[in-house]
Design a protein around this motif. Structure first.
Motif, short mmCIF file in Angstrom:
data_model
loop_
_atom_site.label_atom_id
_atom_site.label_comp_id
_atom_site.label_asym_id
_atom_site.label_seq_id
_atom_site.Cartn_x
_atom_site.Cartn_y
_atom_site.Cartn_z
N GLY A 8 0.79 -1.22 0.00
CA GLY A 8 0.00 0.00 0.00
C GLY A 8 0.82 1.26 0.00
O GLY A 8 1.94 1.33 -0.51
N ARG A 9 0.24 2.30 0.59
CA ARG A 9 0.85 3.62 0.54
C ARG A 9 2.19 3.67 1.28
O ARG A 9 3.09 4.41 0.89
CB ARG A 9 -0.12 4.65 1.11
CG ARG A 9 -1.27 4.97 0.16
CD ARG A 9 -2.19 6.03 0.72
NE ARG A 9 -2.96 5.52 1.86
CZ ARG A 9 -3.95 6.20 2.44
NH1 ARG A 9 -4.25 7.41 2.00
NH2 ARG A 9 -4.61 5.68 3.46
N GLY A 10 2.32 2.91 2.37
CA GLY A 10 3.59 2.89 3.09
C GLY A 10 4.72 2.36 2.22
O GLY A 10 5.83 2.89 2.22
N LEU A 11 4.44 1.31 1.47
CA LEU A 11 5.43 0.74 0.55
C LEU A 11 5.82 1.76 -0.50
O LEU A 11 7.01 1.97 -0.80
CB LEU A 11 4.86 -0.51 -0.10
CG LEU A 11 5.75 -1.22 -1.13
CD1 LEU A 11 6.95 -1.84 -0.46
CD2 LEU A 11 4.95 -2.26 -1.89
N LEU A 12 4.82 2.42 -1.09
CA LEU A 12 5.08 3.39 -2.15
C LEU A 12 5.87 4.58 -1.63
O LEU A 12 6.79 5.08 -2.30
CB LEU A 12 3.75 3.84 -2.75
CG LEU A 12 3.79 4.44 -4.15
CD1 LEU A 12 4.46 3.51 -5.13
CD2 LEU A 12 2.37 4.76 -4.60
#
Length: 478
Positions: A8-12
């Protein structure tokens, strides 16, 4: 694994930190080299050789890091690549000499592995973010290239080597980010083919030397002709070896597969002008119209601001590209990048008498840069099996690098053929006009290649990688 990093956004966001490091490293040295050269006693030829060294490092490391990532783990090789970049950046900042600049810029060549390795992780860990993620990372890359040059130039206004510290803190942050990223889940198989790697490395070194030095040595000289023949022979032998190998370094089917081949040719054509003309763009902006009869007469800081405006336009282009591809299809998205690029260069050809006119064309070229880099990197990751993702994106990166190098070489040759007959032998406006026209023509060829791509038809259901920008409520779960 910490919540918010696995997907999700944390990975990105974590990946974006690594990409920002790549952009800063690619953008911060260009405005510094003249001042650093004077500080350490390296003239124009030496500065050109340093630039050539970085191009050689890019060409050699692109396929090697990508293939090693597919074989031994994308996260492992990403950490190695980031550590190389951080070490090279710190070495140059702490001890700026000719030797340390040579070593540091060679180590910094590992930035070419960042995007392919990150694409491998993104595809396996968060496929629903595929195209949105790639577009975000391309935007971060383009903006950080412009910002890196602007920050470094400002730091070096009072002391030539102060700007060398620009990359050190962002490289440290990238090291921390790489440590937090998960590994990809793609299957790993095969072996590293040392003989094929040697042939490919030597062939690429010879090819880049021809492209970079052909204008200086003379395109018809025995040295250039002989080196070009050697490059072709080595690369042909490499293809032959790969065909016969049970465990090839690069599966040559990737090179001739129709979909990836179209994407790579399109990438080459668009990089030819959008990146190949960047150096000439700065020269035109800095040319004094009172002396030459053309140009904008801008100073270095104003030129840096124009360059930053172009990369901001590129960021906008990369941001809208996933939505564009969803609505009109991949072929139309590829063609759009080519048409925008051609329109920008035709605008420069027809309207270059004032800064607002010139900016209009330049911003169109910047917009096209974001569109083509986002769509081609996404497609390069999607048209192959998951275990070949990094290598496929790496080959696409190589097509981009070669397109930029050949574009710069062709523009250099056009400039060399359009100099005034006076004692000063300055460049004439016709040199720029021919260059703008050629770049527009090659961009239109890229648009035509985009229309040849066999992809999802307009109106077909989107692939999972083309999900909406907003994630599901649990998308940040580990």
């Amino acid at each position: 694994m910490a919540r918010g990093i696995g997907s999700g956004r944390g990975l990105l966001a974590t990946m974006a930190v690594v990409v920002v490091c790549s952009g800063v490293v690619q953008g911060y040295l260009t405005p510094l080299l003249p001042g650093i050269g004077r500080h350490i006693g390296v003239g124009g030829v030496g500065q050109n050789n340093l630039y050539l060294l970085s191009q050689l490092a890019f060409a050699v490391m692109t396929p090697l890091l990508s293939k090693l990532g597919d074989l031994y783990g994308h996260r492992r090789l990403l950490r190695v690549a980031v550590a190389m970049v951080a070490g090279g950046s710190l070495l140059m900042a702490v001890w700026p000499t000719t030797a340390t600049l040579t070593a540091g810029m060679t180590l910094q060549g590992a930035v070419v592995g960042f995007f392919p390795l990150l694409a491998g992780i993104l595809r396996s860990r968060a496929p629903e973010y595929g195209r949105t993620g790639i577009s975000v990372l391309v935007g971060a890359l383009l903006v950080s290239i412009g910002a890196g040059g602007l920050v470094a130039g400002s730091l070096s206004e009072r002391h030539a080597v102060a700007g060398l510290w620009t990359a050190v803190p962002v490289a440290a942050l990238a090291l921390a980010a790489a440590a937090l990223l998960p590994d990809s889940t793609a299957p790993r198989r095969g072996h590293f083919h040392l003989g094929a790697a040697t042939l490919l490395t030597l062939g690429l070194v010879a090819l880049v030397l021809v492209l970079a030095q052909g204008g200086t040595w003379g395109w018809g000289t025995p040295e250039v002709v002989g080196l070009a023949a050697l490059a072709l022979a080595l690369l042909a032998l490499w293809v032959w070896v790969e065909h016969r190998s049970a465990h090839p370094l690069v599966d040559v089917r990737l090179l001739r597969g129709s979909r990836l081949a179209v994407v790579n040719v399109h990438t080459f054509c668009l990089a030819f002008g959008t990146i190949g003309f960047l150096g000439a763009n700065s020269v035109f902006l800095g040319t004094d119209p009172a002396r030459a009869g053309f140009g904008m007469g801008l100073g270095s800081q104003a030129i840096a601001l124009v360059s930053l405006a172009m990369v901001v336009a590129g960021c906008l282009g990369s941001t809208v590209t996933p939505r564009l591809a969803r609505h009109v299809g991949d072929r139309a998205a590829l063609a759009t990048g080519g048409v925008l690029c051609a329109a920008g260069f035709l605008g420069l050809l027809c309207f270059h008498g004032s800064l607002p006119q010139y900016l209009t064309g330049a911003l169109l070229v910047g917009l096209a840069t974001g569109v083509f880099e986002a769509v081609t990197r996404s497609l390069a990751a999607e048209v192959v099996a998951e275990e070949e993702t990094a290598l496929s994106v790496g080959i696409n990166e190589l097509a981009l690098s070669l397109g930029a190098a050949i574009g710069a070489a062709v523009i250099g040759a056009l400039f060399a053929g359009h100099q005034s007959a006076g004692a000063d032998g300055h460049l004439t406006l016709a040199g720029y006009q021919w260059s703008w026209g050629v770049c527009a023509g090659v961009a239109l060829l890229g648009a035509a290649m985009g229309l040849a791509f066999r992809g999802r038809r307009h109106g077909a259901p989107p692939a999972p990688a083309q999900a909406p920008l907003l994630p599901a409520p649990n998308a940040d779960a580990a």
